[in-house]
Design a protein around this motif. Structure first.
Motif, PDB file in Angstrom:
ATOM      1  N   UNK A  45      64.688  38.454  52.195  1.00  0.00           N
ATOM      2  CA  UNK A  45      63.761  38.611  51.075  1.00  0.00           C
ATOM      3  C   UNK A  45      64.496  39.122  49.837  1.00  0.00           C
ATOM      4  N   UNK A  46      63.944  38.788  48.657  1.00  0.00           N
ATOM      5  CA  UNK A  46      64.550  39.176  47.383  1.00  0.00           C
ATOM      6  C   UNK A  46      63.568  40.066  46.638  1.00  0.00           C
ATOM      7  N   UNK A  47      64.039  41.218  46.192  1.00  0.00           N
ATOM      8  CA  UNK A  47      63.219  42.096  45.370  1.00  0.00           C
ATOM      9  C   UNK A  47      63.825  42.142  43.973  1.00  0.00           C
ATOM     10  N   UNK A  48      63.030  41.830  42.967  1.00  0.00           N
ATOM     11  CA  UNK A  48      63.564  41.726  41.608  1.00  0.00           C
ATOM     12  C   UNK A  48      62.503  42.103  40.580  1.00  0.00           C
ATOM     13  N   UNK A  49      62.950  42.466  39.406  1.00  0.00           N
ATOM     14  CA  UNK A  49      62.046  42.702  38.270  1.00  0.00           C
ATOM     15  C   UNK A  49      62.234  41.639  37.192  1.00  0.00           C
ATOM     16  N   UNK A  50      63.103  40.661  37.447  1.00  0.00           N
ATOM     17  CA  UNK A  50      63.393  39.612  36.461  1.00  0.00           C
ATOM     18  C   UNK A  50      63.259  38.250  37.119  1.00  0.00           C
ATOM     19  N   UNK A  51      62.550  37.356  36.468  1.00  0.00           N
ATOM     20  CA  UNK A  51      62.399  35.986  36.941  1.00  0.00           C
ATOM     21  C   UNK A  51      63.160  35.073  35.982  1.00  0.00           C
ATOM     22  N   UNK A  52      64.055  34.261  36.526  1.00  0.00           N
ATOM     23  CA  UNK A  52      64.790  33.308  35.698  1.00  0.00           C
ATOM     24  C   UNK A  52      64.178  31.913  35.854  1.00  0.00           C
ATOM     25  N   UNK A  53      64.435  31.059  34.842  1.00  0.00           N
ATOM     26  CA  UNK A  53      63.882  29.715  34.822  1.00  0.00           C
ATOM     27  C   UNK A  53      64.995  28.703  34.615  1.00  0.00           C
ATOM     28  N   UNK A  54      64.768  27.503  35.135  1.00  0.00           N
ATOM     29  CA  UNK A  54      65.743  26.435  34.962  1.00  0.00           C
ATOM     30  C   UNK A  54      65.769  25.953  33.510  1.00  0.00           C
ATOM     31  N   UNK A  74      58.047  23.499  33.535  1.00  0.00           N
ATOM     32  CA  UNK A  74      59.146  24.433  33.765  1.00  0.00           C
ATOM     33  C   UNK A  74      59.008  25.018  35.171  1.00  0.00           C
ATOM     34  N   UNK A  75      60.106  25.515  35.714  1.00  0.00           N
ATOM     35  CA  UNK A  75      60.077  26.022  37.088  1.00  0.00           C
ATOM     36  C   UNK A  75      61.054  27.179  37.227  1.00  0.00           C
ATOM     37  N   UNK A  76      60.814  27.970  38.271  1.00  0.00           N
ATOM     38  CA  UNK A  76      61.678  29.109  38.543  1.00  0.00           C
ATOM     39  C   UNK A  76      63.074  28.657  38.933  1.00  0.00           C
ATOM     40  N   UNK A  77      64.040  29.525  38.713  1.00  0.00           N
ATOM     41  CA  UNK A  77      65.402  29.301  39.190  1.00  0.00           C
ATOM     42  C   UNK A  77      65.952  30.656  39.634  1.00  0.00           C
ATOM     43  N   UNK A  78      65.490  31.092  40.791  1.00  0.00           N
ATOM     44  CA  UNK A  78      65.830  32.416  41.307  1.00  0.00           C
ATOM     45  C   UNK A  78      67.035  32.306  42.227  1.00  0.00           C
ATOM     46  N   UNK A  79      68.061  33.090  41.951  1.00  0.00           N
ATOM     47  CA  UNK A  79      69.280  33.027  42.743  1.00  0.00           C
ATOM     48  C   UNK A  79      69.063  33.706  44.094  1.00  0.00           C
ATOM     49  N   UNK A  80      69.438  32.993  45.122  1.00  0.00           N
ATOM     50  CA  UNK A  80      69.251  33.469  46.498  1.00  0.00           C
ATOM     51  C   UNK A  80      70.610  33.883  47.056  1.00  0.00           C
ATOM     52  N   UNK A  81      70.719  35.084  47.663  1.00  0.00           N
ATOM     53  CA  UNK A  81      72.011  35.513  48.218  1.00  0.00           C
ATOM     54  C   UNK A  81      72.432  34.623  49.394  1.00  0.00           C
ATOM     55  N   UNK A  82      73.765  34.501  49.597  1.00  0.00           N
ATOM     56  CA  UNK A  82      74.277  33.694  50.697  1.00  0.00           C
ATOM     57  C   UNK A  82      74.027  34.338  52.049  1.00  0.00           C
ATOM     58  N   UNK A  83      74.024  33.503  53.069  1.00  0.00           N
ATOM     59  CA  UNK A  83      73.807  33.954  54.446  1.00  0.00           C
ATOM     60  C   UNK A  83      75.042  33.578  55.262  1.00  0.00           C
TER      61      UNK A  83
END
Length: 911
Positions: free
Chosen positions: A558-567, A584-593
């Motif tokens: 899961x990702x906890x953030x206060x900022x939403x980025x967009x493409x 327009x759509x979200x572009x949220x960076x997901x950490x690697x696994x």
């Protein structure tokens, strides 16, 4: 501040106006300018009124197309109050042509509330009969009883001077016309007579008022009033229109003619103060008035140099003197202007460069209708003082000189030569002294179109002090194929109605959005399919690798953030489009696994999902919680939320963008640009593939094992390789794409299709030595490559359709039918490449447009099972015109289909 309560009775409002005794026809001498009401700034509206008053105008005719638009009432409140405090008048001119094109369609009754609220304002112009003046553009296709009903709603206490020149019998002052319309009108105003002839309306030459004269005669016979149009030119290259009506001497010649018949003309309307797309403006064109791409290419030319010239005319008109008695405006020694186009008639625009630079369709880049009547000449109009005998005009155009002698007191006008290069004109008195100079304007070009189009809108220079010449280095240039990057200001997320702007094609860099509290985003597990490649047999001394596919489920933290980025948004669908809604759509960076191969734990790699979401998702899918609360999460498709945590109340705080999924974008200047902190950044991932589109099969498969990367011996050639066969790799490593391809994309290039020749397998001794399991694995490899690279198939292209043309049609094509109805019918088609018109099933076959009686023009598809797109029909109509068909005709295709333009007697799509 003057305000009437909405709903006050019309009679009471009109009673509030001063009512004067009706003056004689000769006593009425007023001049207005047609003013396009838009969403302008208060400062600019006030400046317009001050400039107009300074040049001597009595007031503005306020052109309003859709009276229900939000800005109309606030604009009128401001303009009427400011006009009243500056001894300037206003009146509404109902633009019933534009009102008919509004969505939904508007008509005269929709203006009622505006009249009720403003007719009694002290700044409202009072007509010659003592009642509030009202004018129109077009008749709205309405009948006389409708207009009489409108008059009755104001107790018949109005002064109506409409533009009814689209009605039958108008320009001939037919007795039947007056019998039908006479009781409705208090006077008449002719719009189309203001320029040289087009579609059967207008003068025989620039400035010709002969079309007005029969109308004037009819007006005088019926003791009515006449308002004549005064305009420099008409050039419009926007909104499905590309026309030019000669403007070289139209303005001064018309001044001369009006003053010669001043005793028969009571009102003059200058066309216009600020209609930029039509080019006949004399006032400032403010940047907020029109930002669309097509008109912005040409309406930037200043025309205020005509204002003092018109001011001299106004003084002469009011005092009923001829052109020879005109005198310089105000305290000027001389008054005058010099104007010219920036290209020659021989100049050819580079169509490819124009397409590349503007993003416009060819219709706007081609030569305008009427350009064949243009000449390589400049024009001048000069008003000289008393005693100005023996004065001359010295013109220097492109280094060549032309001297006009014999200037005298009053109005002098004419043409001079026009050559490529710097332009300059000087007024010289009898003693050889230079009195005033027109200089500093743009150059004229012979081998390039600096505005990318055949721009017929002139540069207008006022005679005053000399100004420095410009450098002749303009070229067709502009944003190119996504090269314009517009960084958008973060304020859009707090605006109730944001609007993006650029000259497309462009790329919008949307800013990140700060949430009111922390938001937890939960992403559903991802199922990925991968290859495992290991040695399985030997063939001719070469190791053969067996390949199998494995499927694994990857859990994303899961990702906890206060900022939403967009493409980023690439806007390249530009042809013929001035405004559109873009998604327009979200572009949220997901950490690697970090992943470990279950069969070979010594091999590990990092799986990168890339920006989330991986498909187009409703932008309102993210919600947030107050810190310390239970933690709201949202799933990866935005369809719902789940709550988890250790207690505390949950409060959802979705980002402001959650209330919408699109943002309007308009062709024009870049806006709103980011100039401070909080700007977005250019795309680093998900740049080439739109959301929701996965790479093709085989490219997104990581390869795990000793044979990865060994395409020469049958192994996989995947770049995202994990294992001892990888380039520079050993037992373990990062098989993911560090650049973050779409969906964590594992980019790679499969081995050639002919790695194995299946026809040789049975003859190969190594094949025979394989176990059945090994042979099955080898076969799987071959089948896999064959599926990626099937044998190419060839198809024979259909032969192109042959076309023939004819100009046949109804006999009414040459009598009743007007070209404008055909133009309107074709230009109001749905312009795209979809096959939406035709004779199949329940398709509509075309489009028509007609006069108020339903008589007009239809463009349609004919033939058994035939279809065409709106774009195809539009171009076919252009081919008909080039073939020589004036109105009606057909394009015949060799497949039996036909595109026809013809007269129709019953059409619901009317003026």
């Amino acid at each position: 501040m003057f305000r009437y309560r909405k709903g006050r009775t019309a009679v009471a409002v009109i009673a509030a106006s001063a009512v004067f005794a009706t003056p004689s026809l000769a006593e009425v001498k007023k001049v207005f300018a047609h003013y396009m009401v838009g969403d302008s700034t208060t400062e600019h509206r006030h400046q317009d009124i001050l400039d107009a008053k300074a040049m001597g105008l009595n007031g503005f005719s306020l052109n309003i197309g859709d009276p229900t638009q939000d800005f109309v009432r606030s604009t009128l409140n401001d303009m009427f109050d400011f006009a009243a405090s500056n001894d300037f008048t206003l009146h509404i001119s109902m633009d019933l042509w534009a009102a008919g094109d509004a969505k939904p369609k508007r008509s005269v009754e929709d203006y009622h509330d505006l009249f009720v609220d403003f007719l009694g304002h002290p700044a409202w112009e009072i007509g010659a009969n003592g009642f509030p003046m009202v004018t129109t553009f077009a008749d709205g296709g309405l009948h006389n009883d409708t207009w009489q009903k409108w008059r009755d709603s104001f107790a018949n206490q109005v002064f109506l001077i409409p533009d009814f020149d689209g009605t039958e019998g108008y320009y001939s002052a037919d007795p039947g016309w007056w019998e039908y319309w006479g009781n409705v009108v208090d006077g008449l105003f002719s719009w189309e007579a203001s320029w040289p002839i087009r579609d059967g309306k207008g003068g025989s030459f620039p400035g010709d008022i002969s079309p007005d004269q029969p109308v004037i005669k009819g007006v005088l016979e019926h003791k009515k009033y006449y308002m004549i149009g005064l305009s420099p030119l008409q050039y419009k290259n926007a909104y499905s229109t590309n026309i030019y009506r000669d403007g070289q001497l139209n303005l001064p010649e018309r001044m001369f003619e009006i003053l010669s018949h001043a005793s028969d003309i009571q009102y003059v309307d200058v066309l216009t103060w600020n209609d930029g797309p039509e080019s006949h403006y004399i006032g400032n064109i403010w940047p907020e008035q029109n930002e669309d791409v097509a008109p912005s290419l040409y309406m930037k030319a200043p025309h205020t140099g005509w204002q003092d010239l018109v001011g001299s005319f106004i003084t002469a008109f009011r005092t009923s003197v001829g052109a020879s008695a005109m005198r310089p405006h105000g305290g000027d020694t001389v008054t005058g202007a010099y104007w010219y186009r920036s290209i020659l008639t021989s100049t050819t625009c580079d169509l490819e460069a124009a397409r590349y630079s503007t993003g416009l369709e060819d219709f706007y880049l081609n030569k305008p209708d009427g350009i064949d009547r243009a000449e390589d000449i400049a024009a001048y109009a000069i008003v000289l003082p008393d005693g100005a005998s023996g004065w001359s005009l010295k013109v220097t155009s492109g280094g060549q000189q032309d001297t006009i002698t014999g200037l005298k007191a009053g109005l002098n006008y004419g043409n001079s030569l026009l050559k490529a290069g710097v332009q300059r004109a000087e007024i010289v008195n009898a003693a050889g002294e230079t009195i005033a100079v027109a200089s500093g304007g743009r150059c004229v070009y012979a081998d390039t179109c600096p505005d990318c189009i055949y721009n017929m809108n002139p540069t207008v220079l006022k005679f005053s002090d000399a100004k420095d010449d410009q450098t002749c280095n303009e070229v067709c240039s502009g944003p190119r194929d996504g090269s314009e990057v517009v960084f958008i200001d973060p304020s859009i997320w707090s605006q109730s109605a944001p609007n993006l702007g650029c000259v497309p094609p462009c790329t919008f860099i949307l800013p990140p959005e700060t949430l009111v509290s922390a938001t937890t985003i939960s992403i559903a597990p991802v199922t990925e399919t991968m290859e495992e490649t290991w040695p399985s047999a030997t063939r001719g001394g070469t190791v053969i690798y067996g390949t199998k596919t494995v499927t694994t489920v990857i859990t994303i933290p899961a990702i906890t953030t206060t900022v939403i980025e967009y493409s980023n948004i690439v806007w390249d669908k530009t042809q013929g489009v001035s405004t559109t809604d873009i998604t327009f759509w979200y572009s949220i960076r997901v950490p690697g696994v970090t992943l470990t191969d279950k069969d070979h734990p010594e091999i590990t790699w990092t799986y990168s999902l890339g920006p989330w979401p991986t498909g187009t998702m409703r932008s309102g899918g993210v919600t947030s919680t107050t810190e310390g609360g239970s933690g709201t999460t949202t799933d990866d498709d935005g369809s719902g939320t789940t709550t988890k945590g250790n207690g505390g109340s949950t409060t959802d705080h979705p980002p402001p963008s959650a209330t919408r999924t699109t943002i309007p974008a308009s062709s024009g200047s870049a806006k709103p640009t980011c100039t401070s902190d909080g700007c977005g950044h250019p795309c680093r991932v998900n740049c080439d593939t739109p959301p929701g589109v996965k790479p093709p099969p085989g490219i997104d498969l990581p390869c795990i094992g000793l044979g990865c990367g060994s395409n020469s011996n049958g192994g996989s050639s995947q770049h995202n390789c994990v294992g001892s066969g990888c380039s520079g790799g050993g037992g373990g490593g990062d098989g993911g794409d560090e650049d973050g391809d779409e969906d964590g994309g594992f980019a790679g290039t499969p081995a050639p299709a002919d790695t194995f020749d299946k026809d040789e397998t049975e003859a190969d001794p190594d094949w025979a030595s394989m176990s059945s399991e090994q042979a099955a694995l080898a076969t799987q490899i071959w089948d896999y490559w064959d599926s990626l690279y099937p044998e190419p198939t060839t198809t024979t292209p259909e032969p192109p359709l042959k076309t023939t043309y004819d100009c046949d049609g109804s006999g009414n094509c040459g009598t009743i039918l007007q070209v404008k109805y055909c133009d309107h019918a074709i230009n109001s088609l749905q312009r795209n490449d979809d096959q939406i018109y035709g004779t199949k099933d329940n398709m509509i076959d075309g489009n028509c447009y007609a006069n108020s009686n339903g008589q007009g023009c239809k463009i349609f598809v004919a033939g058994d099972g035939c279809t065409m797109s709106g774009n195809e029909m539009w171009w076919a109509n252009q081919d008909l015109r080039e073939y020589g068909c004036d109105k009606c005709g057909s394009v015949h295709y060799s497949n039996g289909c036909r595109l026809t333009v013809n007269y129709v007697a019953e059409c619901d799509n009317r003026e």
